[in-house]
Design a protein around this motif. Sequence first.
Motif, PDB file in Angstrom:
ATOM      1  N   TYR A  14       4.776   0.271  12.862  1.00 46.79           N
ATOM      2  CA  TYR A  14       4.415   1.588  13.394  1.00 46.79           C
ATOM      3  C   TYR A  14       3.447   1.346  14.533  1.00 46.79           C
ATOM      4  O   TYR A  14       2.280   1.056  14.296  1.00 46.79           O
ATOM      5  CB  TYR A  14       3.747   2.461  12.339  1.00 46.79           C
ATOM      6  N   LYS A  17       0.859  -1.490  14.309  1.00 45.27           N
ATOM      7  CA  LYS A  17       0.706  -1.904  12.930  1.00 45.27           C
ATOM      8  C   LYS A  17       1.987  -2.505  12.354  1.00 45.27           C
ATOM      9  O   LYS A  17       3.025  -1.848  12.320  1.00 45.27           O
ATOM     10  CB  LYS A  17       0.286  -0.681  12.109  1.00 45.27           C
ATOM     11  N   PRO A  38       0.639  -3.821  -4.019  1.00 48.17           N
ATOM     12  CA  PRO A  38      -0.515  -2.930  -3.878  1.00 48.17           C
ATOM     13  C   PRO A  38      -0.178  -1.694  -3.058  1.00 48.17           C
ATOM     14  O   PRO A  38       0.787  -1.673  -2.294  1.00 48.17           O
ATOM     15  CB  PRO A  38      -1.555  -3.803  -3.171  1.00 48.17           C
ATOM     16  N   SER A  39      -0.996  -0.685  -3.243  1.00 46.74           N
ATOM     17  CA  SER A  39      -0.815   0.570  -2.528  1.00 46.74           C
ATOM     18  C   SER A  39      -0.915   0.330  -1.023  1.00 46.74           C
ATOM     19  O   SER A  39      -1.816  -0.341  -0.543  1.00 46.74           O
ATOM     20  CB  SER A  39      -1.897   1.538  -2.988  1.00 46.74           C
ATOM     21  N   ALA A  41       1.327  -1.314   0.714  1.00 49.90           N
ATOM     22  CA  ALA A  41       1.926  -2.582   1.105  1.00 49.90           C
ATOM     23  C   ALA A  41       3.205  -2.379   1.923  1.00 49.90           C
ATOM     24  O   ALA A  41       3.577  -3.229   2.723  1.00 49.90           O
ATOM     25  CB  ALA A  41       2.245  -3.418  -0.129  1.00 49.90           C
ATOM     26  N   GLY A  42       3.884  -1.291   1.694  1.00 53.65           N
ATOM     27  CA  GLY A  42       5.109  -1.060   2.446  1.00 53.65           C
ATOM     28  C   GLY A  42       6.315  -0.912   1.539  1.00 53.65           C
ATOM     29  O   GLY A  42       7.459  -1.053   1.970  1.00 53.65           O
ATOM     30  N   LYS A  43       6.079  -0.583   0.275  1.00 59.54           N
ATOM     31  CA  LYS A  43       7.186  -0.442  -0.666  1.00 59.54           C
ATOM     32  C   LYS A  43       8.046   0.766  -0.292  1.00 59.54           C
ATOM     33  O   LYS A  43       9.275   0.672  -0.213  1.00 59.54           O
ATOM     34  CB  LYS A  43       6.643  -0.262  -2.087  1.00 59.54           C
ATOM     35  N   SER A  44       7.386   1.880  -0.039  1.00 58.09           N
ATOM     36  CA  SER A  44       8.149   3.065   0.348  1.00 58.09           C
ATOM     37  C   SER A  44       8.854   2.835   1.665  1.00 58.09           C
ATOM     38  O   SER A  44       9.981   3.290   1.866  1.00 58.09           O
ATOM     39  CB  SER A  44       7.223   4.271   0.463  1.00 58.09           C
ATOM     40  N   GLN A  81       8.814   9.513  -3.469  1.00 61.22           N
ATOM     41  CA  GLN A  81       7.513   9.409  -4.128  1.00 61.22           C
ATOM     42  C   GLN A  81       6.872  10.783  -4.306  1.00 61.22           C
ATOM     43  O   GLN A  81       6.355  11.115  -5.355  1.00 61.22           O
ATOM     44  CB  GLN A  81       6.604   8.522  -3.273  1.00 61.22           C
ATOM     45  N   GLU A 167       8.514   5.327  -7.388  1.00 63.73           N
ATOM     46  CA  GLU A 167       7.597   5.756  -8.443  1.00 63.73           C
ATOM     47  C   GLU A 167       8.118   6.999  -9.150  1.00 63.73           C
ATOM     48  O   GLU A 167       7.477   8.035  -9.178  1.00 63.73           O
ATOM     49  CB  GLU A 167       6.201   6.039  -7.868  1.00 63.73           C
ATOM     50  N   HIS A 200       4.343   1.285 -10.202  1.00 64.35           N
ATOM     51  CA  HIS A 200       3.029   0.668 -10.331  1.00 64.35           C
ATOM     52  C   HIS A 200       2.793   0.176 -11.745  1.00 64.35           C
ATOM     53  O   HIS A 200       1.764  -0.396 -12.039  1.00 64.35           O
ATOM     54  CB  HIS A 200       1.937   1.666  -9.964  1.00 64.35           C
TER      55      HIS A 200
ATOM     56  N   SER B 140      -0.951  11.766   7.524  1.00 61.85           N
ATOM     57  CA  SER B 140       0.503  11.597   7.612  1.00 61.85           C
ATOM     58  C   SER B 140       0.891  10.146   7.887  1.00 61.85           C
ATOM     59  O   SER B 140       2.053   9.795   7.740  1.00 61.85           O
ATOM     60  CB  SER B 140       1.079  12.491   8.705  1.00 61.85           C
ATOM     61  N   GLU B 141      -0.076   9.317   8.280  1.00 58.69           N
ATOM     62  CA  GLU B 141       0.255   7.921   8.545  1.00 58.69           C
ATOM     63  C   GLU B 141      -0.047   7.022   7.354  1.00 58.69           C
ATOM     64  O   GLU B 141      -0.054   5.808   7.493  1.00 58.69           O
ATOM     65  CB  GLU B 141      -0.539   7.419   9.762  1.00 58.69           C
ATOM     66  N   SER B 143       0.232   5.851   3.125  1.00 62.43           N
ATOM     67  CA  SER B 143       1.128   5.845   1.970  1.00 62.43           C
ATOM     68  C   SER B 143       0.601   6.813   0.921  1.00 62.43           C
ATOM     69  O   SER B 143      -0.536   7.285   0.996  1.00 62.43           O
ATOM     70  CB  SER B 143       1.219   4.445   1.394  1.00 62.43           C
ATOM     71  N   GLY B 145      -0.302   6.391  -2.202  1.00 61.94           N
ATOM     72  CA  GLY B 145      -1.482   5.931  -2.924  1.00 61.94           C
ATOM     73  C   GLY B 145      -2.733   6.014  -2.069  1.00 61.94           C
ATOM     74  O   GLY B 145      -3.818   6.308  -2.574  1.00 61.94           O
ATOM     75  N   ALA B 171      -0.740   7.354  -8.707  1.00 62.73           N
ATOM     76  CA  ALA B 171       0.043   6.694  -7.655  1.00 62.73           C
ATOM     77  C   ALA B 171      -0.548   5.351  -7.255  1.00 62.73           C
ATOM     78  O   ALA B 171      -0.223   4.837  -6.204  1.00 62.73           O
ATOM     79  CB  ALA B 171       0.137   7.612  -6.434  1.00 62.73           C
TER      80      ALA B 171
HETATM   81  N1  LIG Z   1       4.125   7.392  10.228  1.00 70.85           N
HETATM   82  C1  LIG Z   1       3.314   6.330  10.096  1.00 70.85           C
HETATM   83  N2  LIG Z   1       2.523   5.946  11.129  1.00 70.85           N
HETATM   84  C2  LIG Z   1       1.709   4.898  11.014  1.00 70.85           C
HETATM   85  N3  LIG Z   1       1.591   4.149   9.900  1.00 70.85           N
HETATM   86  C3  LIG Z   1       2.350   4.468   8.836  1.00 70.85           C
HETATM   87  C4  LIG Z   1       3.259   5.575   8.879  1.00 70.85           C
HETATM   88  N4  LIG Z   1       3.881   5.644   7.687  1.00 70.85           N
HETATM   89  C5  LIG Z   1       3.374   4.644   6.926  1.00 70.85           C
HETATM   90  N5  LIG Z   1       2.460   3.931   7.604  1.00 70.85           N
HETATM   91  C6  LIG Z   1       1.707   2.753   7.120  1.00 70.85           C
HETATM   92  O1  LIG Z   1       2.598   1.885   6.524  1.00 70.85           O
HETATM   93  C7  LIG Z   1       1.984   1.244   5.408  1.00 70.85           C
HETATM   94  C8  LIG Z   1       2.952   1.211   4.238  1.00 70.85           C
HETATM   95  O2  LIG Z   1       3.224   2.512   3.789  1.00 70.85           O
HETATM   96  P1  LIG Z   1       4.139   2.782   2.526  1.00 70.85           P
HETATM   97  O3  LIG Z   1       4.220   4.240   2.317  1.00 70.85           O
HETATM   98  O4  LIG Z   1       5.409   2.038   2.697  1.00 70.85           O
HETATM   99  O5  LIG Z   1       3.271   2.089   1.386  1.00 70.85           O
HETATM  100  P2  LIG Z   1       3.587   1.949  -0.166  1.00 70.85           P
HETATM  101  O6  LIG Z   1       3.734   0.505  -0.441  1.00 70.85           O
HETATM  102  O7  LIG Z   1       4.695   2.846  -0.557  1.00 70.85           O
HETATM  103  O8  LIG Z   1       2.221   2.450  -0.823  1.00 70.85           O
HETATM  104  P3  LIG Z   1       1.968   3.407  -2.094  1.00 70.85           P
HETATM  105  O9  LIG Z   1       2.101   2.558  -3.288  1.00 70.85           O
HETATM  106  O10 LIG Z   1       0.566   3.845  -1.907  1.00 70.85           O
HETATM  107  O11 LIG Z   1       2.953   4.508  -2.017  1.00 70.85           O
HETATM  108  C9  LIG Z   1       0.703   1.981   5.109  1.00 70.85           C
HETATM  109  O12 LIG Z   1      -0.370   1.118   5.394  1.00 70.85           O
HETATM  110  C10 LIG Z   1       0.694   3.145   6.067  1.00 70.85           C
HETATM  111  O13 LIG Z   1      -0.596   3.286   6.625  1.00 70.85           O
END
Ligand SMILES: Nc1ncnc2c1ncn2[C@@H]1O[C@H](COP(=O)(O)OP(=O)(O)OP(=O)(O)O)[C@@H](O)[C@H]1O
Lengths: 278, 278, 345, 271, 271
Positions: A14, A17, A38-39, A41-44, A81, A167, A200, B140-141, B143, B145, B171
Motif C-alpha cells: 500500500y 508500505k 499477529p494482528s 501481519a497481512g492475513k486479511s 472479518q 476469523e 487467532h 481505514s488503513e 487491520s 485487530g 480480534a
Molecule cells: N487501505 C490500506 N492502506 C494502507 N495500509 C493498509 C490498507 N489496508 C491494510 N493496510 C495495512 O496492511 C497491513 C495488513 O492488514 P490486514 O488487514 O491484512 O492485517 P491482518 O493480518 O488481517 O490483521 P488482523 O488480525 O488485525 O485482522 C496492516 O498493517 C494495515 O495497516
Amino acid sequence: MSALLSLRNIWVEYGEKVVLENVSLDIEDRSFVSIIGPSGAGKSSLLRVVLGQEVPTRGKILLDDTPLPPECGPDRGVVFQRYSVFSHLSVRKNVMFGLECAQAPFTARLFGARRRAAQEEAEEMLHAVGLGDAMDLYPSEMSGGMQQRLAIAQALIKRPRILLLDEPFGALDPGIRADMHALITRLWHDYALTVIMVTHDINEAFSLGTRVLTLDKRRHDPHAPHRYGATAVYDLPLDRKEKPADLAADAAQSPGGNVDAATASSPSSITIDKDHNN
Amino acid sequence: MSALLSLRNIWVEYGEKVVLENVSLDIEDRSFVSIIGPSGAGKSSLLRVVLGQEVPTRGKILLDDTPLPPECGPDRGVVFQRYSVFSHLSVRKNVMFGLECAQAPFTARLFGARRRAAQEEAEEMLHAVGLGDAMDLYPSEMSGGMQQRLAIAQALIKRPRILLLDEPFGALDPGIRADMHALITRLWHDYALTVIMVTHDINEAFSLGTRVLTLDKRRHDPHAPHRYGATAVYDLPLDRKEKPADLAADAAQSPGGNVDAATASSPSSITIDKDHNN
Amino acid sequence: AMLVASCSSPKEEAAQPRSEFDIGWSIYAGWMPWPYAQQAGIVDKWAKKYDLKINFVQVNDYVESVNQYTAGKLDGVTVANMDALTIPAAGGKDTSAIIVGDYSNGNDGILLKGTDQLSAIKGRDVYLVELSVSHYLLARGLESVNMPLSDVNTINTSDADIAGTFSSPDISAVVAWNPQLSTMAEQPDANLVFSSADIPGEILDLLVVDTATLEANPNLGKALAGIWYETMGIIMEDSEQGQEARAAMAKLAGTTPELFEQQLSTTYLYGKPADAVAATTSPDLITTMTRVRDFSFAQGLFGQGARSADAVGMSFPGGKTLGDEQNITLRFDDTYMQMAADGAL
Amino acid sequence: MRWVNRKVGRTNAFIMGAIPIVLLMIVYLVLAGDRHAINPNDKILPLPSGMVAAMSDLVTQPDRLSGDYLFWSDTLSSLTRLFIGLGISTLSALLVGLVLGVLPPVRATFGPLVTGIAVIPPIALLPILFIAFGLGETAKVALIVIGIAPFMMRDIAAHIAALPREQIIKAQTLGASSWQVMIRVALPQAMPRLIQALRLSLGPAWVFLISAEAIAADSGLGYRIFLVRRYLSMDIIIPYVAWIALLAVAIDLLLTFSSRRMFPWAHGGDR
Amino acid sequence: MRWVNRKVGRTNAFIMGAIPIVLLMIVYLVLAGDRHAINPNDKILPLPSGMVAAMSDLVTQPDRLSGDYLFWSDTLSSLTRLFIGLGISTLSALLVGLVLGVLPPVRATFGPLVTGIAVIPPIALLPILFIAFGLGETAKVALIVIGIAPFMMRDIAAHIAALPREQIIKAQTLGASSWQVMIRVALPQAMPRLIQALRLSLGPAWVFLISAEAIAADSGLGYRIFLVRRYLSMDIIIPYVAWIALLAVAIDLLLTFSSRRMFPWAHGGDR
Ligand SMILES: Nc1ncnc2c1ncn2[C@@H]1O[C@H](COP(=O)(O)OP(=O)(O)OP(=O)(O)O)[C@@H](O)[C@H]1O
Ligand SMILES: Nc1ncnc2c1ncn2[C@@H]1O[C@H](COP(=O)(O)OP(=O)(O)OP(=O)(O)O)[C@@H](O)[C@H]1O
Ligand SMILES: [Mg+2]
Ligand SMILES: [Mg+2]
C-alpha cells in the motif's frame, strides 16, 4: 503441479508500505489451511488477494494452473472479518440470495415451487447455525454473533470450491463455536471444499486445519517498520488422522514474534483442544 | 448499600421481543465483572443500558445510590463490540481526543506544551497497545485487530471510573491478547477502575475477573422464542488471591444451555490459563 | 422577518425636500433617451443646475421596475399609461405623470401566421403578456372586427420569451411590442394584421413620479423636463450628432442601429414640449383613459376592493377628473412640460 | 470480466467521456446545417461561424460607452454574485446544519421552518424579494441564498443526524460536551458532505443567478442572455450557455479535487 | 442533560416547530397593520382580510369565462405537471443512476455528459426547449425533467458508487452477475436514497414548474402568480405561495412516511 491454487511470489504493497513480501504457496485441492499470525501481519490482505478483490502489486496466482482472473466469482465463497451481510434483506433472504442468483439469472428471484425449495434449504442452513428463531429479523436487529453466523450461513449455502474464512468464529460463544466447527468440518468433508481460514485461536487452527500457516515478518527494521512485509514463516502440514500432539506443540512454538510468546506459555491448551475435537 | 452500581429489576424489550428479563445486580467498586453467555443473549444490551445509551423498558439503575441519568458521560468508558473509532481522525488524534475534550472545553484542541504533553501520553498508550508504528494511519488503513486496539487505547486513556468492554480482545492474536490482559490488569489496579467485560473466552473471563456472570434464558418457549428474556443465571464471585481451580471449573459447568456444553468439554484449559496469568 | 421589515421602511415620509432621486427605466424605444441623456452628461447638467442628484436605474424586467416604484424603492419610473393606472394608482400610490413622451404608433402589434386578416384570429390561441397593453391592443383590435375577447383563448407568455416561442410551429397568433415584434415579424409567414398605428395616441409612454415627492421637490420635475426636451432636441435631429445619439441608444438597448431606427419609426415622439402639452390637455386623453380603465376594470385589475370602474380617480389638466374624486391617484400634470414649452426652466 | 469490475484508466475515461459530448456537437452541426440550407438567415440554430462573429465583438472589443470588454465584465459580475451567494449559503448551511443535526431540540424547533423555506419555490417569491431587497446586488445574492441555503442546511442536518449513534455516544464517554461533539465529531465529518452539497447546488445557484439577473441587472451573463433573448440572438445565447457550463464544470472539478485533497479519509472507497 | 441527548416527543416537537412559524406570522401582521394605517390601499403587505376577500372569489366562484373554479383548476394543472415531471425524473434517475453507479465503464462514458447537463442552468436553455418541445404541456414537463433529473441521477449514481465494496464482492461470490448485482443489491439500497433525492428535488421542481408557467401558460399556480404580479396583487400572491408551501410540505411528509414504511431497514438509526 496438481495444486488447486498456486501463489507465486506475491507482493502486496500500500503505497510505501510493504504488507506481504514474496509469498509463494501451493494449496492442494480439498485441504483445510489455517492461517495464523499477529494482528496487522497481512492475513486479511492475503485472503483478499486470493479472493480476487485486490490485485497483488507483484506476482501471480494460478487456479487449476490458469491465471486467476482479477475478479471474484461463485467458485470462491467468503466470510469477511467484519461481518458483512446485506442490511436491506431479512435473514432468510440474505441466505436465499445465493440460490436465487444461481437459479434465476434474469429476475434473480424465485417463485412457486423453486422458491419454496430454496426457502427450505435456507432455513435448514439457518437452523444449522442456530438462527432458526431469527429468520425474519433484519441484520440491524441482531447481535454481533448472530450477524457473524448469518454471514457464515450465507457463504456455506453456495458450497463454493474454495471457502475463505476471515476469523469466522471470533464473535461466538464456545458452545455455538463448537457447533460451527462441527458444521464446517461436515460440509468440508461432504462437499469436497477447499478451505482457507484465518483465526487467532491456535487451538482452532490446529484442530480444524490439515495445514497451518504462520504469517509474520522475517525481518524488521525498527526505524522503518513498513520496509519489510510478512511472509509464510512457518508452514506445517498436519496429518488429520494421526496428528501427534508434540508436533503441534512444536509448530506453535517455532514461529517468531508475538505468536510464540503466547503459544509457548500455554502449550497444553492445544493438547486439550485436540481431545475436544475428536 | 455500598455497591457502586445497582441494577434493579431491569427489563429490556424490543417491541414484542423480551431480551433481558428482570435483571438485578449490585456491582462493587473496583470489581472486575466478566459477563459470558450465548450469542444473542443480551450481553451487549446490558452494557448499553449501563452505559446510558439505551433506557431499559422497566427497572432502574443506581450509580452511587443515585439514579443514573439516561445519558453517558466520561465516568463510563466503553469499547464497543464492533470497533468504533473516529474515521476522520488519525490514530494519534483518536487517542488524544479524550484528553483534548477534558482540557480545552471550548476549542477541544490543545496547543503548545499541553499539546505536547497530551501527545506524549497518547503515544505512550499507543505503544502499550502495540500501535507504536501506526500513529499516523487513518482507521481505514488498519487491520481489524489494529482498529480494536485503537478503540481500547482510546477508552483507557481516560481512565474512567467504570470501563465497559464488549468482546474487546476478540480480534487479537494470542500474543497481543496476553499483552492487553497485562495492560488492563495493571490499569485496573493502578487507577482503581471498575470493569465490566463481555467475553466469549471463558479462560479470559475467569483469569481476569473478580466475578463471573452468566447471562442466559431461564425459560424457553419453543413456539414463541421471543417470549422470555435472559437474566443472570449464574453469578460467581472469585477471590483473586486464591481462586481454586476446581471452583472455576465448577462455575463453568453449572450454567444451562450451550455454554456448559462447551466449557464442560475443556475444563483443564481454565486451569492452564490461570497459570499463564499469574 | 428581515424581508418584511425592509419593505416597510419607505413610508410616506417622502414629503420632505431631498436632493437625491432614483428614477427607474427599462429597455423600450420610447424610453431610451433617458439612459442616453445620462451617458451624454445631460442628466448631470440639469441636476447640477437645480442642485440635485438624479440616478437613472436600469431594471431589466419592465414589470419589476413598476413594482419597485409602487413599493417606494424608486421615486419615478418610465411606464405605459395603462400600467400607471393599474399598478401604482390602483395600489393607492398617488402618482403624477409629468412627461408624456410618445405614443406607440406601430410599436405594438398583432401577428398572425398564414393569413393577413385579423378576423381569422377567431378561436385561435393567442400568446401575449396578459393584462398588459398588448392585451388592451388585442381587445381594441377585436373590437374593430366586432368580436368579443372571449372569441380567442389568451395564453400568458413572458415578454422575454415570446420571440423564442413564436418560432415554434404550433403557435400562430401573438400580440407583442418592440423589439420582439420586429424580431418575430421577420419570420417568413408572419403578418402584422393590427397595430397600435390603428389606434394612435392610446398607448402612451410616460414618466411618472410620486406626487408627494414632487410636491416637496418641484425642482425634480423641472430638471426632468429639462433633461427630456434637451435630449429630444439632439436625438430627433437628422444630423450626424443625432445619428450618433441614436446609435448609442441602439447599443444601450442591445440592438443594432438599423433595427433601432426601425423601432423609432413606429414610435411617435412628442419632440416639442408644446406638442406634448397639447396631447395632455386634449379631451382625447380623457376618452382614451376611459377606455383603458373600463378595460382594466373588466379584467379585474383594480383588485377586489373596486366595485366599479370609478374606483380609481384620475385628474387631468384644467381640473377635469375621471372616477372617484375622493381617491385621485393618477394625475396627468402638464406643469413642467408647459414650463419647457415656455422656456421657463 | 464482469462489467461491475471493469476499472477505467484516466486516459480512457477522458476519451470515453468526450465521445457522447462530441457526438452531440456533431448532431447539432448537422441540424444547424440543414436549417441554414433552407433559410440562410436562420436565427435558431446558428452555425459556429455565426457564433464566432457575434462573440468576437463582445470578447475582444471594448464597449464604446463603458470601455469594458462586455463578455469579461459580464463574467466578472456574475461570478462575483455567484461566489458571494455560494459563500453565504455554505457558511450558513454549515452553521445551521450542524446545530440542527446535532441538537434534537433545536431540530424540533427550527426543522419545520427550514423545511418550509426550502420547499417554497424562491421564484414565486421574486416579486416579494425585489421589493424587500431593492434592485442592488443584495437582492440577487439573496435569491441565490434563499434558493440553495435551505436545501444545503437540510442535507447537512440529515447527514449529521445519520451519523452512527455509536460515534456520538463514544465521544461523550470520552468527555465531550454537546459543543465539543459538534466541533470535533460532527463538523469535520460534515465537511466532505458540505462540498458534495455545494456541488449539487451549483446548478440551482446558476438558475437563480440568471433569473435574478434577468429581472434587475445591468451586467452579468444572465442579463446578457435575457437582453438578447428579445432578439432571439441564439448566436450569443449558445456561446454564453456553453461558457456557463464550462465555468460550472470547472468549479465542480475544483471542488471534487479539493475535497479529495483535504479529506482523504472520506474518499477511501474511491481508490 | 446534554443537549445532544435531549429527545423531543411528538407533541412537543409539533408545538416547538410551530413557534417560529407563528412568530413570523405575527411579525407580518404587525408590519402589515402599520402600512395599512398609513395607506389603506397598500398592495405590498395585504392584511389577512384582504387576502381572504381576494382569494374567496378564486376559490368559491366559477370563472365567468371558463366556468372553472380558478384556484382549484390552477392547483390541478400545476400538480399534474409536477407529478408527471417528478415521475419521469424519478424513473430516469433510477435507471441511469443505477447503470452509472454500478458499471464503471458506463460511468466513464456518460458521467461527464450528465454532469455537463446538470450544471447547465435550464433557464438559459429555454428558447431551445420551446423549439424542441413546442409550448404545450410537454415543454413544461420537459423543463422540470431537465431541471431535476440530472441532479437526481448524479445523486443516485454517487450513492451507489459509494456502497461498500465488500457488498459488491460478497454478491459476486454468491454468484451474482452484473445485472443481478444491479437489481438485487444496488436497486433496493438506492430506493430510500431515491426518495431522499426526490424530497430534495421538490423545491427545484416547483421552481422549474413556476418558471415554465411564467413563460407560457393559461392556468397553473405559477401562471396566476406571474399574471397578478403585473398589478402587484400581493393579496393573491401570498396565499398562493403559502398554498404551494403547504402542498410541498404535504408531499414531503408523504415521502418521508412512505420511505419509513417501505424501507424500515434504512431507518434503523432514527428510532
Ligand atoms: N487501505 C490500506 N492502506 C494502507 N495500509 C493498509 C490498507 N489496508 C491494510 N493496510 C495495512 O496492511 C497491513 C495488513 O492488514 P490486514 O488487514 O491484512 O492485517 P491482518 O493480518 O488481517 O490483521 P488482523 O488480525 O488485525 O485482522 C496492516 O498493517 C494495515 O495497516
Ligand atoms: N434494534 C433491535 N431491534 C430488535 N431486536 C434487537 C435489536 N437489537 C438487539 N436485538 C435483539 O436483542 C438480542 C440481544 O442482542 P445483544 O446484541 O445484546 O446480544 P449479545 O448477547 O451481545 O450477543 P453477541 O454475543 O452475539 O454479541 C438479540 O436477540 C437481538 O436479536
Ligand atoms: Mg484481518
Ligand atoms: Mg454483543
